[in-house]
Enzyme design. Sequence first.
Site, PDB file in Angstrom:
ATOM      1  N   ASN A 266      21.803 -33.860  -7.571  1.00  0.00           N
ATOM      2  CA  ASN A 266      22.863 -34.684  -6.980  1.00  0.00           C
ATOM      3  C   ASN A 266      22.605 -34.954  -5.504  1.00  0.00           C
ATOM      4  O   ASN A 266      23.526 -35.088  -4.715  1.00  0.00           O
ATOM      5  CB  ASN A 266      24.247 -34.047  -7.220  1.00  0.00           C
ATOM      6  CG  ASN A 266      24.311 -32.636  -6.646  1.00  0.00           C
ATOM      7  OD1 ASN A 266      23.353 -32.183  -6.026  1.00  0.00           O
ATOM      8  ND2 ASN A 266      25.429 -31.963  -6.843  1.00  0.00           N
TER       9      ASN A 266
ATOM     10  N   GLU B 175      28.559 -28.286   0.227  1.00  0.00           N
ATOM     11  CA  GLU B 175      28.670 -28.260   1.691  1.00  0.00           C
ATOM     12  C   GLU B 175      29.263 -29.571   2.213  1.00  0.00           C
ATOM     13  O   GLU B 175      30.046 -29.578   3.159  1.00  0.00           O
ATOM     14  CB  GLU B 175      27.289 -28.025   2.322  1.00  0.00           C
ATOM     15  CG  GLU B 175      26.621 -26.734   1.920  1.00  0.00           C
ATOM     16  CD  GLU B 175      27.262 -25.505   2.530  1.00  0.00           C
ATOM     17  OE1 GLU B 175      28.414 -25.198   2.173  1.00  0.00           O
ATOM     18  OE2 GLU B 175      26.613 -24.839   3.347  1.00  0.00           O
TER      19      GLU B 175
ATOM     20  N   HIS C  72       1.108   0.132  10.411  1.00  0.00           N
ATOM     21  CA  HIS C  72       1.511  -1.219   9.997  1.00  0.00           C
ATOM     22  C   HIS C  72       2.876  -1.172   9.305  1.00  0.00           C
ATOM     23  O   HIS C  72       3.241  -0.164   8.710  1.00  0.00           O
ATOM     24  CB  HIS C  72       0.461  -1.870   9.094  1.00  0.00           C
ATOM     25  CG  HIS C  72       0.194  -1.156   7.807  1.00  0.00           C
ATOM     26  ND1 HIS C  72      -0.510   0.027   7.755  1.00  0.00           N
ATOM     27  CD2 HIS C  72       0.516  -1.448   6.528  1.00  0.00           C
ATOM     28  CE1 HIS C  72      -0.603   0.410   6.489  1.00  0.00           C
ATOM     29  NE2 HIS C  72       0.020  -0.465   5.720  1.00  0.00           N
ATOM     30  N   HIS C  73       3.602  -2.239   9.383  1.00  0.00           N
ATOM     31  CA  HIS C  73       4.974  -2.391   8.867  1.00  0.00           C
ATOM     32  C   HIS C  73       6.002  -1.546   9.624  1.00  0.00           C
ATOM     33  O   HIS C  73       7.108  -1.338   9.137  1.00  0.00           O
ATOM     34  CB  HIS C  73       5.086  -2.058   7.371  1.00  0.00           C
ATOM     35  CG  HIS C  73       4.128  -2.784   6.486  1.00  0.00           C
ATOM     36  ND1 HIS C  73       3.545  -3.982   6.826  1.00  0.00           N
ATOM     37  CD2 HIS C  73       3.652  -2.471   5.235  1.00  0.00           C
ATOM     38  CE1 HIS C  73       2.753  -4.378   5.832  1.00  0.00           C
ATOM     39  NE2 HIS C  73       2.791  -3.474   4.875  1.00  0.00           N
TER      40      HIS C  73
ATOM     41  N   GLU D  24      10.140 -10.274  -2.565  1.00  0.00           N
ATOM     42  CA  GLU D  24      11.113  -9.194  -2.779  1.00  0.00           C
ATOM     43  C   GLU D  24      12.539  -9.707  -2.893  1.00  0.00           C
ATOM     44  O   GLU D  24      13.369  -9.078  -3.556  1.00  0.00           O
ATOM     45  CB  GLU D  24      11.016  -8.160  -1.661  1.00  0.00           C
ATOM     46  CG  GLU D  24       9.760  -7.300  -1.693  1.00  0.00           C
ATOM     47  CD  GLU D  24       8.555  -7.953  -1.044  1.00  0.00           C
ATOM     48  OE1 GLU D  24       8.654  -9.137  -0.646  1.00  0.00           O
ATOM     49  OE2 GLU D  24       7.515  -7.278  -0.937  1.00  0.00           O
TER      50      GLU D  24
ATOM     51  N   ASP E 169      20.106 -28.705  -7.025  1.00  0.00           N
ATOM     52  CA  ASP E 169      18.774 -29.090  -6.529  1.00  0.00           C
ATOM     53  C   ASP E 169      18.492 -28.487  -5.152  1.00  0.00           C
ATOM     54  O   ASP E 169      17.324 -28.350  -4.748  1.00  0.00           O
ATOM     55  CB  ASP E 169      18.603 -30.616  -6.508  1.00  0.00           C
ATOM     56  CG  ASP E 169      19.753 -31.361  -5.829  1.00  0.00           C
ATOM     57  OD1 ASP E 169      20.694 -30.712  -5.316  1.00  0.00           O
ATOM     58  OD2 ASP E 169      19.723 -32.622  -5.821  1.00  0.00           O
TER      59      ASP E 169
ATOM     60  N   GLY F 197      27.736 -15.054  -2.969  1.00  0.00           N
ATOM     61  CA  GLY F 197      27.415 -16.478  -2.833  1.00  0.00           C
ATOM     62  C   GLY F 197      26.133 -16.823  -2.097  1.00  0.00           C
ATOM     63  O   GLY F 197      26.103 -17.762  -1.304  1.00  0.00           O
TER      64      GLY F 197
ATOM     65  N   ASP G 106       0.810  -1.227   0.000  1.00  0.00           N
ATOM     66  CA  ASP G 106       0.000   0.000   0.000  1.00  0.00           C
ATOM     67  C   ASP G 106       0.839   1.270   0.000  1.00  0.00           C
ATOM     68  O   ASP G 106       0.386   2.312  -0.457  1.00  0.00           O
ATOM     69  CB  ASP G 106      -1.017   0.018   1.139  1.00  0.00           C
ATOM     70  CG  ASP G 106      -0.383   0.030   2.509  1.00  0.00           C
ATOM     71  OD1 ASP G 106       0.699  -0.567   2.676  1.00  0.00           O
ATOM     72  OD2 ASP G 106      -0.951   0.645   3.430  1.00  0.00           O
TER      73      ASP G 106
ATOM     74  N   GLY H 105      21.246 -33.254  -2.855  1.00  0.00           N
ATOM     75  CA  GLY H 105      21.542 -32.384  -1.709  1.00  0.00           C
ATOM     76  C   GLY H 105      22.684 -31.422  -1.948  1.00  0.00           C
ATOM     77  O   GLY H 105      23.084 -31.156  -3.078  1.00  0.00           O
TER      78      GLY H 105
HETATM   79  N1  TPP Z   1      22.122 -19.927   2.597  1.00  0.00           N
HETATM   80  C1  TPP Z   1      22.366 -18.987   1.668  1.00  0.00           C
HETATM   81  C2  TPP Z   1      21.332 -17.944   1.382  1.00  0.00           C
HETATM   82  N2  TPP Z   1      23.476 -18.984   0.974  1.00  0.00           N
HETATM   83  C3  TPP Z   1      24.428 -19.900   1.219  1.00  0.00           C
HETATM   84  N3  TPP Z   1      25.544 -19.811   0.510  1.00  0.00           N
HETATM   85  C4  TPP Z   1      24.214 -20.923   2.159  1.00  0.00           C
HETATM   86  C5  TPP Z   1      23.035 -20.894   2.836  1.00  0.00           C
HETATM   87  C6  TPP Z   1      25.225 -22.037   2.403  1.00  0.00           C
HETATM   88  N4  TPP Z   1      25.335 -22.874   1.209  1.00  0.00           N
HETATM   89  C7  TPP Z   1      26.294 -22.670   0.303  1.00  0.00           C
HETATM   90  S1  TPP Z   1      26.226 -23.733  -0.966  1.00  0.00           S
HETATM   91  C8  TPP Z   1      24.933 -24.558  -0.290  1.00  0.00           C
HETATM   92  C9  TPP Z   1      24.545 -23.969   0.909  1.00  0.00           C
HETATM   93  C10 TPP Z   1      23.451 -24.450   1.764  1.00  0.00           C
HETATM   94  C11 TPP Z   1      24.361 -25.772  -0.925  1.00  0.00           C
HETATM   95  C12 TPP Z   1      24.154 -25.706  -2.407  1.00  0.00           C
HETATM   96  O1  TPP Z   1      23.658 -26.938  -2.798  1.00  0.00           O
HETATM   97  P1  TPP Z   1      23.126 -27.233  -4.240  1.00  0.00           P
HETATM   98  O2  TPP Z   1      22.405 -26.084  -4.774  1.00  0.00           O
HETATM   99  O3  TPP Z   1      22.385 -28.515  -4.248  1.00  0.00           O
HETATM  100  O4  TPP Z   1      24.471 -27.309  -5.063  1.00  0.00           O
HETATM  101  P2  TPP Z   1      25.480 -28.498  -5.377  1.00  0.00           P
HETATM  102  O5  TPP Z   1      26.775 -28.162  -4.683  1.00  0.00           O
HETATM  103  O6  TPP Z   1      24.900 -29.782  -4.885  1.00  0.00           O
HETATM  104  O7  TPP Z   1      25.625 -28.420  -6.845  1.00  0.00           O
END
Ligand code: TPP
Length: 570
Positions: free
Chosen positions: A479, A485, A124-125, A61, A452, A422, A39, A481
């Site tokens: 892959n 990481e 609000h907000h 956003e 993924d 990143g 608004d 997960g």
């Molecule tokens: N949250 C945010 C907003 N940014 C981050 N960089 C992280 C958490 C930590 N982080 C870096 S890479 C990653 C995470 C959780 C996982 C990426 O996994 P995926 O997209 O499946 O990529 P893959 O390495 O498997 O190709």
Amino acid sequence: MATTDIATRELENPIDVTEYLFRRLYEVGIRSVHGVPGDYNLAALDYLPNCDLNWVGNCNELNAGYAADGYARVNGISALVTTFGVGELSALNAIAGAYSEFVPVIHIVGQPTTQSQKDGMLLHHTLGNGDFNVFTKMSAGISCYVARLNDPYDAATLIDSAIRECWIRSRPVYITLPTDMVAAKVNGDRLKTPIDLALPKNDPEKEDYVVDVVLKYLHVAKNPVILVDACTIRHRALEEVRDLVEKSGLPTFVTPMGKGAVNEDHKNFGGVYAGNGSNAGVSEAVESSDLILSIGAIKSDFNTTGFTYRVGKLNTIDFHSTFVRVRYSEYPDINMKGVLRKVVERMNPLTPAPIPLITNRLPESEQVSTDQTITHKWLWPIVGQWLKEKDIVLTETGTANFGIWETRFPANVTAISQVLWGSIGYSMGACQGAALAAKEQEDRRTILFIGDGSIQLTVQELSTILRNKLNPIVFVICNDGYTIERYIHGWDASYNDIQPWEFINIPKVFGAKDNYQGYRIKTRDELNQLFADENFNVSDKLRLVEVYMPRDDAPAGLKLTAEAAAHRNN
Ligand code: TPP
């Protein structure tokens, strides 16, 4: 109201503040505005059509901020409109990313009226404590300029300064637009004079001096090389660098963040330099050079494979937007563009060292392999063979951001990634913005590689892509997960697992019909066939490809960087 009336009487050609702002956005090349309504910004949004601006309408956003970032990287500059507090704060991660990575995004925030702010009303907000400055303060640290449009008297001047700063410094700016300012009057005649976007000129005497010093070393160097990094792109020194590469004939390398800055088809191009993670043969060539012309460097951990650069200051000339450093001497307040232009003009013919053979094509072992598993070693060189000139290629933090080091681009490819900031999920939003900017210009292909895990953060942008009739190709690396990481910490930990989604069905949930095609790819043959399929290569619909890869496979650069990151976290 009183201020507005006085202002109107005094102005010969009064124009509403919002119209003024939006006409300025159009003037600097913006055609679409990202954001989410609320608004406190609705009345402002009414002005968009009259100013020939298209409203994108994002799902949230954060995504809008990422999309604005992607749009700016293709278009040159972008704008984002959010609402006070709840909207603007959701965009902050994206704005911080744009700040960190030098991307010019104009963030416009619709606010409550100036009077209710002065009265500290319980609106609000708000935080309920009468503090209406708190959110501006939060944004100030991640913006290179703040324009608070609280008075028609200086509103136009502030708008012009904000847009100029955004462009020149290539970083986000923050503009507040209270609802009672939306239709306040400013001098429309100002629009007859375009905003001055020219870089301040270097002091000629100083510039000449620095050019002389650079040439003195360049002319006696035995095996100089050029190393091109991100700020060459962000501070718009691409033409100067192209001419330098051409005229000097020197071996030329890019960093991961500099990918796309030079033509990788060029005979001088040697590959990606990233310390230990460099393309084969590249680190030897760069590190044995007695003079590295380092242009627009951002020597961050992920851009240098965990700070494994082995190029000393003694052998380096660093060109930046605000200074030039020749070996150990720093020359402040000088922009590289002017210096590079004169270096090109005044350099003597050089005798370049031989360019190392590019070895980042498909390794021979992979060419003869009968293995059908899609590994990183195989995938990224193959992608290079499939890409076309002028493609826009986005890669997400994770395996994709490292894999792309092994992809050799055709000419004029634009690479988009967020190696320094990143924030995962970025590239899905940025893909929407980049695809839109590309469509507005000349309809280049937009191609995204995302993990993924990362896509689960911002997947709704597929909906915005459909809504805006955009046709990117999205590859989801399935892959199982968070592989990147796992390489840093917690190989089998459940926090690195994710819920496996049926990615190819998601666009259908978002209302896709025949404007979408999904693919599930599990073998090398399947991917080769897909790349060869003419229909697949027509940009007439959104395409999403699930690419199945082993959980524990990663590009070599990632393995090394993750090892260094794990070590530093101890
Ligand atoms: N949250 C945010 C907003 N940014 C981050 N960089 C992280 C958490 C930590 N982080 C870096 S890479 C990653 C995470 C959780 C996982 C990426 O996994 P995926 O997209 O499946 O990529 P893959 O390495 O498997 O190709």
